[in-house]
Design an enzyme around this catalytic site. Sequence first.
Site, PDB file in Angstrom:
ATOM      1  CB  CYS A 139      -1.287   0.223   1.299  1.00  0.00           C
ATOM      2  SG  CYS A 139      -1.695   1.654   1.082  1.00  0.00           S
ATOM      3  CB  CYS A 142      -0.715   3.203   3.910  1.00  0.00           C
ATOM      4  SG  CYS A 142      -2.108   1.674   3.536  1.00  0.00           S
ATOM      5  CG  ASP A 143       2.459   1.482   4.102  1.00  0.00           C
ATOM      6  OD1 ASP A 143       2.610   1.994   5.226  1.00  0.00           O
ATOM      7  OD2 ASP A 143       3.032   0.349   3.646  1.00  0.00           O
TER       8      ASP A 143
END
Length: 311
Positions: A139, A142-143
């Site tokens: 992701c 997300c990261d």
Amino acid sequence: MSDSENRFDVLIIGGGPAGLTAGLYAARARLKCVLLEKMMLGGQIATTEMVDNYPGFPEGIAGAEIGPLFETQAKRFGLEVRQFKEGLKIERLSDGFNVACGADEVLYCKSLIVATGSGWTPLGIPGEERLRGAGVSYCATCDGAFFRDQELAVIGGGNSAVEEALFLTKFASKVYIIHRRDQLRAEKIVQERAFANPKIEFVWSHIPLEIVGNDGVEGVLVKDLKTDEKRLLKVAGAFIYVGMKADSEIVKDLVKLDERGYIVAGEDTVTSCPGIFAAGDVRVKPLRQVATAIADGATAAIMAEKYIENS
Ligand code: NAP
């Protein structure tokens, strides 16, 4: 909760575009309807930075914004949304289904719409599982921000890999796209953007053999498929986008699946089990997009309505 509050005409599993659209149509058909979601609403696109090909948003729309918009619209007509933890169990009855959500809650429904979507496929190479969350990610949204001014690798050549690589260039100093062929699978417009981005370097015709690192990712060991030569690409993170797998586990004993785990159902979303309809990415289909998922959601709700009327 009283018994009647746990009895529904339609129960929808999955809160992505397919499930939320099914909820919108079922609620407008005045069916008593509940949607169950285990994570955040919006499904796969909730972790996509920008959705550029969903009509009606000429400048694109952030992936995270679509789910809440769909939800607000469906709730306006009475859709109920409930969160559940992992472990739904479905029991087929003579007149419908019992869906156990945890130890002490059982919901009854006359008809079930499965809109569980799909999840990322792991590569299955050494280091991947061990370093998951320590530089191995599925992701970018997300990261990605953890890797400011660092070099990263993205593995895969489809829309996901190339779009997420483009997103990662906002943070990273350089992004390698490691692809096993010398041609991308991604849409042409996405390819053009990647070819024009000076931070992206393609590593063509290479496969990753191992994600290397002790406490965090330190590199990806790759092999050139044309020369068999191996080399270590030094990167701080590896983002893996080598395709999706159907999230069909909960209905695997109830409906027919294809060899890859997708639910066998046509455009009418009708599965091999009377009363169960499959909508969105979890269904066998040639194109997995928001546009095709919402079409499925609408169809599934109307088919469920007809099924209830006739049973
Ligand atoms: P995908 O289209 O199936 O692409 C997977 C990529 O990973 C392919 O390039 C494949 O290589 C490569 N790959 C597969 N197994 C591999 C392995 N073991 N080792 C190395 N590489 C491997 O998957 P996706 O990009 O996640 O897309 C999934 C679906 O969602 C598609 O239908 C896609 O169109 C859709 N999607 C659409 C958008 C959009 O419209 N903006 C965005 C994201 C996803 P080969 O090419 O050689 O097979």
